[in-house]
Design an enzyme around this catalytic site. Structure first.
Site, PDB file in Angstrom:
ATOM      1  N   HIS A 289      45.238  41.894   5.517  1.00 48.05           N
ATOM      2  CA  HIS A 289      44.083  42.906   5.292  1.00 48.05           C
ATOM      3  C   HIS A 289      42.796  41.651   4.488  1.00 48.05           C
ATOM      4  CE1 HIS A 289      41.068  46.628   5.010  1.00 48.05           C
ATOM      5  NE2 HIS A 289      41.571  46.939   5.901  1.00 48.05           N
TER       6      HIS A 289
ATOM      7  N   GLU B 220      43.474  42.391  10.810  1.00 46.55           N
ATOM      8  CA  GLU B 220      43.997  43.400  10.507  1.00 46.55           C
ATOM      9  C   GLU B 220      42.388  43.829  10.366  1.00 46.55           C
ATOM     10  OE1 GLU B 220      45.802  46.111   9.510  1.00 46.55           O
ATOM     11  OE2 GLU B 220      47.397  43.994  10.953  1.00 46.55           O
TER      12      GLU B 220
ATOM     13  N   ALA C  31      41.472  43.403  -5.054  1.00 48.70           N
ATOM     14  CA  ALA C  31      40.937  41.910  -5.281  1.00 48.70           C
ATOM     15  C   ALA C  31      39.871  41.787  -3.505  1.00 48.70           C
ATOM     16  CB  ALA C  31      42.507  41.551  -4.345  1.00 48.70           C
TER      17      ALA C  31
END
Lengths: 345, 537
Positions: free
Chosen positions: A314, A12, A286
């Site tokens: 992601h 992604e 994160a």
């Protein structure tokens, strides 16, 4: 050294793959070649904002690069040494200032000299970290890895006119330290802030009202911030959660034809999801921490780790980029259904 | 170094307007052009009337905000009436001429979503004609959203870049080529390439076309097909006019070609338009152009260059626009060297020159042409005739062999098939029929090849081998003697007296000179040519 090959068509977030690769490449001195950039998108290849990030990276590392054009599906990037100094970049189509910083800030942290960087463009743009997130959530954690970063918002910039300006001072770290954030602990304070530019005050009031009714967060007029330094109308709703483990901020950008209530509902849903887990680090934070932690580990800081919500696709892709550059994969351990521990040594 | 993109366009004096913050919520074409995620305009050449200078400045400032990479250059261009085609076109043409296009490093986009419709049309025309070496770019607000960014579409006017359009053209080209080949599926690579080139020239040019090749190679047929093709493509709507210049000799040549006024000479009983006038708007095929007299050549050259000429006896020039196709079996360059063909006319018609191969150079095409001739025979005589399998193989084997010289090319083939089809019993051509036909052909070719020596040196010098071949041996022998007599006499009257020495005595009026002149004219000859050739020798 043959360049590391990154296949941009898997996973992604084509833009983030490029930015993470640029940051790691410059900080570690590893050239790379990324192919299939945004291969499956309607408009494949590099978009203008990706090109701006790439050009900023070329500027700070005197890199040799190929494929530096809009629409390019393949980029080869061979960095030189990262040089501190004074830089100025401008992002078109109100592209995000914070996304350009994502590509260059980690590298400037390990440069030989301090830097003063001014970036013009969007400070509150869709699908990008807001300036407040950068300032109050990310930068304090980066400082714990080493060095000192100061970010200042000089002007707000919204889509489509942009016109925002952010100044960043970076003092590189002599040595890097590991980062370890395992517990959120008690939530100490919560706060909602609605920024409005050239829009009725009522937009802010309705957003704050909706947050109060859904999350029970009280507000007064100080929670509405009317700004007058942006050339065009704009709105951002920011929800701050300060806990023992640190601060995280969830932001949603207001858009035309999107009601204040919708904006508030989206932000509240992110907060609720965060609060349902006991992780101290939200998903966006994160995502921004993985590359700096990996650089610190590669520079001999030892293991860095943090606990976050289950990884989005992601973040999984981002972990794979880290593994490719370091030659070792981060460890991802489940901590029950609502959180995972991410670590890199 | 990556190429950069430069956009050229008018300021939208309505659509690009806006001063308050709400202008950012509206779609503005010029700003939108510089605001695309996937299009980086490095420079914008913004054309605007001087009266809109402040708007242009405002738009330039807004572009600087959304697109810091874009340099905006403003050009004040004042057009009296932006709806007047001539003014807009001239202004844009001037701009294009004065602009330093650097196509080696820059790509150009011409923005057509701003400006009047007339401006759009002019920009289109100038881009299509490559005055602007650019692609067109259109901007439009995005459907169903209020995003001010909108969409852009780049339109490349190079039609060959579009697969479906290219396929369309290819289909049309194939049809055209088929027309030129009279629908005959020829297989000869050289010939097919030639026809492909002719198709290109025939559909793309109105300049003269010169078809070279031996007699019977199909020049006349091809000229007709070119005219058909031009008519199909609406490139001409006039008649196809055809004449063999070898038949235009003497006083009548001028008048036949260029027309005359009534009474301009003896026998000019009425106005005659002439072939050039008849071909106005159409195609004029002058076969054997090498045979045209020098005076006619001069007049033809003028007609080609000026599209006008003076008919005999007329006091005003007439005009005619025709496409010239010239045919020749001679080496025209040699005729020029001999002083028998005007060099300037040769230069004028020697632009698109195609040499049609002889039939024996196209063995692959014999079979399809045999079928074509059989079909033609069937159409003409309402009788379908077919070869037996064996007969067909035998005929084709002979036709493609070295023994078959086909000196008369398609004329020979056509005659051969006509004979076979006519003589075939029960609509079937048998092996015996073929064997007899092969004998006939061989005999006729032996004769033609053996003929030139028997026709004598005088005739060989005066007439082309093809012309000679068209004259019966009987006449040839007579003509050879007549010329000998002519050359031994001082005047045409002397020669006439000598030649008609018996019959002249029986006539009341003895105009021997006139009889002789008419006799010579039958072969395209006249006194001065016959005797001049002798002087040169």
């Amino acid at each position: 050294m043959p360049p590391l090959h990154i296949n941009g068509s898997t996973g992604e977030g084509g833009g983030q793959m490029l930015r993470s690769s640029l940051a790691l490449s410059m900080a570690l001195g590893v050239p790379f070649r990324i192919t299939g950039i945004r291969a499956n998108r309607e408009k494949p290849g590099l978009m203008r904002q990706h090109l701006t990030a790439l050009q900023a990276a070329i500027a700070i590392s005197s890199a040799r690069a190929e494929g530096t054009a809009v629409g390019s599906r393949e980029v080869t990037f061979a960095p030189g040494p990262v040089r501190g100094g004074s830089y100025r970049f401008a992002v078109g189509t109100a592209g995000s200032v914070t996304l350009v910083l994502q590509a260059i800030l980690p590298a400037l942290l390990v440069a030989d000299e301090p830097s003063e960087v001014v970036i013009e463009g969007g400070t509150h743009a869709r699908s990008a970290p807001t300036f407040e997130f950068l300032q109050h959530a990310l930068v304090p954690l980066l400082a714990r890895l080493g060095g000192a970063i100061d970010v200042r918002l000089e002007k707000h910039g919204f889509y489509p006119a942009g016109g925002g300006r952010v100044a960043v001072s970076v003092s590189p770290a002599a040595t890097m330290s590991p980062l370890m954030i395992e517990r959120r602990g008690e939530v100490r304070s919560t706060r909602a802030v609605s920024i409005v530019s050239k829009l009725p005050f009522d937009v802010a009031r309705r957003e704050l009202e909706a947050v109060r009714s859904r999350l029970g967060w009280s507000f007064d007029t100080r929670n509405a911030r009317v700004v007058d330094d942006a050339p065009c109308p704009g709105n951002a709703l920011l929800l701050y959660i300060e806990s023992e483990g640190g601060t995280d901020i969830f932001g949603v950008i207001g858009e035309r034809q999107k009601s204040s209530e919708r904006v508030a509902a989206e932000a509240c849903a992110e907060v609720e999801s965060y609060l349902e887990s006991d992780a101290p680090i939200g998903p966006h934070l994160a995502d921004q921490l993985m590359v700096p932690c990996a650089i610190a580990a590669a520079k001999g800081a030892g293991e860095s780790s943090f606990v976050t919500q289950p990884l989005s696709s992601h973040s999984t892709t981002n972990s794979e980029i880290v593994a490719a550059f370091l030659g070792r994969a981060p460890t991802i351990e489940s901590r029950g259904a609502k959180s995972v521990r991410w670590s890199i040594r | 170094m990556a190429r950069s993109t430069v956009a050229i366009g008018f300021l939208g004096t309505t659509l690009d307007v806006g001063t308050g913050p709400d202008r950012w919520e509206r779609w503005r074409p010029t700003v939108s052009l510089c605001q695309q995620d996937d299009l980086l305009v490095s420079r914008l050449e913004l054309l605007h009337p001087s009266s809109a200078k402040s708007l242009a400045k405002g738009v330039a400032a807004d572009i600087a905000a959304v697109s810091p990479e874009t340099a905006v250059r403003r050009h004040a261009i004042d057009i009296d009436d932006p709806w007047d085609f001539e003014s807009v076109y001239s202004a844009l043409d001037d701009f294009a001429r004065g602009y330093d296009f650097k196509t080696d490093v820059e790509d150009y986009l011409v923005h057509i979503s701003t400006g009047t419709h007339v401006a759009q049309i002019c920009l289109f025309l100038l881009t299509e004609s490559r005055r602007f070496p650019a692609r067109l770019v259109q901007t439009a607000p995005r459907a169903k959203t209020t995003s001010p960014q909108g969409d852009v579409r780049i339109i490349d006017l190079d039609l060959s870049r579009y697969d479906r359009i290219a396929a369309r053209f290819e289909r049309e080209r194939r049809d055209n080529v088929s027309t030129l080949k009279s629908g005959i599926a020829t297989g000869n690579v050289e010939f097919n390439r030639l026809v492909g080139e002719i198709e290109h020239v025939a559909t793309g040019s109105t300049d003269p076309i010169l078809l070279m090749g031996p007699t019977g190679a199909g020049k006349s047929q091809l000229a007709k097909r070119i005219a058909d093709l031009k008519r199909q493509r609406h490139q001409c709507d006039g008649a196809f006019v055809e004449v063999n210049c070898a038949t235009l000799r003497g006083d009548g040549a001028m008048s036949t070609l260029f027309g005359h006024k009534k009474g301009s000479f003896t026998g000019a009983a009425s106005d005659r338009p002439g072939l050039l006038r008849s071909a106005d708007g159409g195609v004029l095929f002058l076969d054997e152009i090498g045979e045209l007299g020098l005076d006619e050549q001069a007049m033809l050259l003028r007609a080609l260059e000026e599209k006008r000429f003076l008919p005999l006896g007329a006091d005003a020039e007439v005009t005619s626009r025709f496409q010239l196709i010239a045919g020749t079996n001679r080496d025209l360059a040699l005729r020029v060297a001999e002083g028998r063909f005007r060099e300037d006319l040769f230069a004028r018609i020697n632009l698109w020159t195609f040499r049609l191969p002889a039939l024996r150079e196209r063995p692959e095409d014999i079979e399809p042409n045999v079928d074509f001739e059989l079909d033609r025979f069937a159409d003409r005589s309402q009788r379908v005739v077919r070869f037996s399998r064996e007969a067909r193989d035998r005929y084709l084997a002979f036709a493609r062999s070295a023994a078959a010289t086909w000196s008369g090319n398609f004329r020979d083939l056509s005659a051969s098939i006509t004979r076979l089809a006519t003589l075939a019993a029960g609509g079937r051509i048998s092996v015996d029929d073929v064997d007899r036909e092969i004998e006939r052909l061989e005999r006729s070719w032996r004769r033609t090849e053996a003929d030139p020596p028997t026709s004598g040196p005088a005739l060989a010098a005066l007439l082309s081998p093809d012309d000679l071949a068209a004259i019966d041996r009987f006449d040839r022998m007579q003509l050879e003697s007549v010329i000998e007599v002519c050359r031994s006499c001082r005047t045409i009257s002397d020669a006439g007296r000598e030649l008609y020495q018996a019959s002249r005595l029986k006539r009341r009026e003895a105009n021997d000179a006139d009889r002789l002149r008419k006799y010579l004219a039958r072969f395209g000859l006249d006194w001065s040519r016959v005797t001049a050739a002798s002087a040169r020798r």
